[in-house]
Design a protein around this motif. Structure first.
Motif, PDB file in Angstrom:
ATOM      1  N   ASN A 108       0.839  -1.300   0.029  1.00 53.87           N
ATOM      2  CA  ASN A 108       0.128  -0.088   0.201  1.00 53.87           C
ATOM      3  C   ASN A 108       0.649   1.330   0.050  1.00 53.87           C
ATOM      4  O   ASN A 108       0.282   2.290   0.367  1.00 53.87           O
ATOM      5  CB  ASN A 108      -1.186   0.060   1.139  1.00 53.87           C
ATOM      6  N   LYS A 114      -0.014   1.873  -9.708  1.00 58.44           N
ATOM      7  CA  LYS A 114      -1.329   0.906  -9.413  1.00 58.44           C
ATOM      8  C   LYS A 114      -1.876   0.298 -10.687  1.00 58.44           C
ATOM      9  O   LYS A 114      -2.757  -0.584 -10.594  1.00 58.44           O
ATOM     10  CB  LYS A 114      -2.400   1.702  -8.422  1.00 58.44           C
ATOM     11  N   ASP A 576      -7.019  -2.538  -5.195  1.00 59.93           N
ATOM     12  CA  ASP A 576      -7.106  -1.448  -6.010  1.00 59.93           C
ATOM     13  C   ASP A 576      -5.686  -1.286  -6.588  1.00 59.93           C
ATOM     14  O   ASP A 576      -5.588  -0.227  -7.292  1.00 59.93           O
ATOM     15  CB  ASP A 576      -7.302   0.029  -5.110  1.00 59.93           C
ATOM     16  N   ASP A 578      -3.867  -2.965  -9.777  1.00 60.46           N
ATOM     17  CA  ASP A 578      -3.981  -3.803 -10.805  1.00 60.46           C
ATOM     18  C   ASP A 578      -2.782  -3.942 -11.751  1.00 60.46           C
ATOM     19  O   ASP A 578      -2.250  -3.000 -12.725  1.00 60.46           O
ATOM     20  CB  ASP A 578      -4.978  -2.667 -12.060  1.00 60.46           C
TER      21      ASP A 578
END
Length: 832
Positions: A108, A114, A576, A578
């Protein structure tokens, strides 16, 4: 000196407590807010169901096996902590540094990429927007398709990762011969320097320093505890210390290992060569050599003509020298060595009207002027200390050696310096011996596919014939940039960057940027933003190494035990994020570009099938490897001076003190102050040629075990807090020099390279623990001007040192490696 040692001990104690402190702090990785408290529920976690997942760390590229502790938090697998891993049947070799303690905060991380990103602003603006994977793959496939009839215009930079080999095989299928790593900015100077002695490149991983059995070791610019902490090296070094190994250290600063040394020397940058030449001289003029070793394993007794250094007479077969003429002391005659009873190692005479001498006599003559007093005048090391070190090396041989080093692209004279160190170890007979330089026994897993690139002129082949005859054809990143800048032999138009950070890692970031602005299309495979990202057109996000099963096993980079380990998935990427693994990306590209080859790539969609295939080829128990994560195939290194094969790829098959091929290829350099000179010679570092002005310094960076070349390792909250606590987010300037310039401890100052105009603002710590000539700091702790647009470095220090942001674009002629620190910067002003 006592005060300096006391200051150094305080510094080492602070360093030594870092690793225990970071372990409990990893809980913070569960919280994205840097200022947040650890939630109370995490402090009361029931960890009875803690799962240990074996994997392999690639933070610094050494490939140390580790275990990742995973817990379940609200239905999501989270990293709880990490520890070392080892073969359960031989737990002797294990170690892990502090870097993996930060893995828990990476999934994170605020700077994580992302989704696929396409550039929207000018190249370099850092302006990107997300796109779908289908769009990204169609764009990349279309760009590759442009070059299928001229694949050499695609240039691939790829160095790290368990899936790198598959990506490079794909681009060989595309046809490009231009695929490079970055070792030319890491260790190529030493590996090529040792070519002169061994007839092949001897990289840091191709030598196993047998610390465990050593009695006396000289470390020159080498800190086994502070930088890359390779599992076997670190463990073996610690065992050597426990066994009473005596240590002498030369460095430009007081480093961690100095606390363990019986003597240490803070030396002028780039002057280690002078000390090594003087040690070699003292050994030879005092006949402090291992005669039997030299006769049996080297070409020391070979007779050569004085006027051209060529062998007097040889018996040659299939291009190799099977026999050569020596002087037999038993009867005073000239004979082939195979027939001689007592070959002389020191001899000068006449052979059929021409003056001849043994190779060792020629070497002795070439270094006769390098007295301890001469070396002292250059390096600042006391002549008596140089004599003592030389005599101790001889006294404790073969269980003594000058260490082989690691990062060896710092100064222009490093190829010669590492050649001379190998000569020292050879004359005392410590190469291939217990307690000396041993040969590691490596395992190199291969893939079940192999493609050949198109038969076209490659970038390294061009430069090999145009000024860089000893170029490393696998690692030529600087010459690749030079090709873009100069269009020689052509200008690559598409650049592929795989887990590399060109802008931060290649000396002269401004020149790298200039090159990246000249290409037509740039694509990067990455996990987190780095300094190279703003100059890309397309960015494809891939998982961190602990979020996927990599398609290849990992053979330990620095090992004597043939160690193999797995890259095993421990956690999934967050919902979240990808990202796609490299094998999936490659498969999709093959489907679009080479559908007829698709079947060959299907195995890579199931990495464990590849592991099984590799285990079968290597004779390793697959089930046991998957269960434990790390296994060894050998128990000890190779102690044969000529390796297990019984011969080296030199012309004579022996260790060559004067390389026969080099005499033929580089005869024009005899007598010249040049790294290609077949004889050992003093070469002045570049910064010394016109000296330092009163406001000038030599910038030197060093590795610490809390950061690495990977951007995220120096951009994680946990590691950066430790770095700050150790004050490694600063630069170090000698107290006396600082006082003369009006610089105080804690000042923010501006420094500039007067040659390029590149500037940095850095925070100063004044200390007696660095050479007066240097400004020193931990590697890469400053992003410079490259934080822009959406490209952020949330936690990275902004006022440390990155020598590459200031360096000129200088490539060592003949070799193609960098002289990363061999330049000057000027103190401009105090800015805060």
């Amino acid at each position: 000196m006592k005060g300096v040692r006391d200051e150094g001990k305080r510094r080492f104690i602070k360093f030594a407590v870092t690793a225990p402190l970071v372990t409990p702090l990893i809980l913070d990785g569960l919280s994205a807010d840097a200022n947040a408290q650890v939630p109370i529920e995490y402090l009361n976690l029931d960890i009875e169901n803690l799962e240990w997942v074996p994997s392999t760390c690639i933070i610094c590229g050494q490939g140390c096996p580790l275990k990742i502790g995973v817990i379940n938090v609200d239905g999501e697998r989270r990293i709880f902590q990490e520890t070392y891993n080892y073969d359960p049947d031989d737990p002797k070799y294990f170690a892990i540094c502090a870097r993996p303690r930060a893995l828990g905060e990476l999934p994170n991380h605020p700077d994580r990429i992302k989704s696929p990103m396409i550039r929207t602003g000018d190249r370099g603006s850092g302006e990107f927007e997300p796109i779908s994977w289908d769009e990204a793959l169609d764009i990349l496939a279309d760009e590759i398709r442009r070059y299928l009839d001229k694949p050499e215009k695609i240039l691939v930079f790829a160095h790290q990762g368990g899936d790198k080999a598959l990506l490079t095989e794909f681009f060989k299928l595309v046809g490009t011969p231009n695929i490079t790593k970055h070792a030319d900015t890491c260790y190529v100077s030493s590996s090529k320097g040792r070519w002169f002695v061994f007839g092949k490149d001897i990289s840091p991983g191709a030598v196993y320093p047998d610390y465990e059995n050593a009695r006396y070791v000289v470390l020159m610019g080498r800190n086994p505890y502070g930088g890359f902490v390779s599992t076997p090296w670190a463990k073996s070094f610690s065992m050597g210390v426990s066994n009473g190994m005596r240590i002498v250290v030369f460095d430009v600063r007081y480093c961690e290992v100095c606390s363990l040394a019986e003597k240490y020397f803070i030396i002028k940058p780039g002057t280690d060569l002078a000390v090594s030449l003087s040690i070699l001289r003292h050994l030879l003029v005092n006949n402090m050599v291992d005669r039997d070793y030299l006769v049996r394993y080297t070409n020391a007794p070979m007779l050569v003509y004085r006027d051209d250094l060529k062998p007097v007479e040889i018996f040659e077969e299939n291009g190799k020298i099977k026999d050569f003429i020596v002087y037999d002391e038993a009867d005073g005659g000239y004979k082939f060595i195979s027939e001689a009873e007592s070959p002389a190692i020191f001899y000068e005479g006449d052979y059929e009207g021409r003056e001849v001498a043994t190779v060792l006599s020629i070497i002795r003559e070439s270094v006769k002027d390098y007295t301890p007093e001469w070396a002292s005048s250059i390096s600042g090391v006391d002549p008596d200390d140089i004599v003592e070190i030389a005599e101790n090396l001889y006294k404790w041989a073969p269980r003594s050696f000058i260490d082989h080093g690691y990062k060896t692209v710092r100064y222009y004279n490093e190829p010669m310096w590492h050649r001379v160190n190998a000569l020292v170890n050879a004359v005392i007979g410590s190469i291939g011996r217990v307690g000396g330089w041993a040969w590691p026994r490596k395992v190199k897993p291969k893939l079940p596919i192999k493609f050949k690139p198109r038969d076209v002129l490659s970038i390294p082949s061009y430069w090999e014939k145009n000024g860089y005859p000893l170029i490393d054809k696998k690692s030529y990143s600087m010459l690749a940039i030079k090709s873009i800048l100069e269009g020689k032999p052509y200008r690559p138009e598409m650049v592929v960057v795989y887990l590399e950070n060109l802008v931060s890692h290649i000396p002269s970031s401004s020149k790298v940027v200039e090159a990246l602005l000249k290409t037509r299309f740039n694509v990067q495979f990455n996990t987190i933003w780095d300094e190279t990202s703003p100059y890309m057109d397309l960015i494809l996000p891939i998982p961190f190494f602990f979020e996927t099963d990599a398609i290849s096993l990992k053979g330990a980079s620095k090992a004597n035990i043939g160690q193999v380990s797995v890259f095993m998935k421990a956690v999934d990427p967050p919902p979240d994020v990808d990202v796609k693994p490299t094998p999936w990306i490659v498969y999709q590209l093959v489907k679009r570009l080479f559908p007829e080859e698709l079947e060959k790539f299907e195995i890579f969609l199931n990495p464990r099938e590849v592991w099984r295939w590799q285990c079968e080829k290597l004779g390793i128990d697959y089930e046991k490897l998957v269960r434990y994560g790390a296994l060894k195939t050998y128990s000890s290194p190779d102690y044969n001076p000529l390796t297990r094969k019984g011969k080296l790829p030199t012309k004579t098959g022996r260790i060559e003190l004067i390389n026969v091929d080099a005499v033929s290829k580089f005869s024009d350099y005899i007598g010249r102050e040049h790294n290609l000179n077949p004889l050992p010679i003093w070469i002045e570092p570049l910064w010394m040629k016109d000296g330092l002005a009163e406001d000038e310094f030599v910038p030197v960076d060093y590795m610490v075990n809390l950061s690495a070349i990977n951007t995220w390792a120096r951009n994680t909250r946990l590691l950066v807090e430790m770095i700050k606590w150790l004050e490694e987010d600063t630069v170090k300037i000698n107290s006396r020099r600082a006082s003369e310039l009006g610089i105080r401890d804690g000042d923010m100052i501006k420094i500039v390279n007067p040659e390029t105009g590149d500037e940095l603002v850095v925070k100063v710590r004044t200390t007696r623990l660095v050479a007066e000539e240097v400004i020193a700091g931990a590697h890469g702790l400053n992003p410079g001007v490259h934080e822009r647009g959406v490209v952020r470095f949330t936690y990275m220090p902004k006022h440390g040192l990155n020598t590459n942001l200031l360096a000129p674009f200088y490539i060592i002629d003949g070799f193609g490696s960098s002289a990363m620190f061999d330049y000057k910067v000027r103190f401009v002003e105090v800015v805060g």
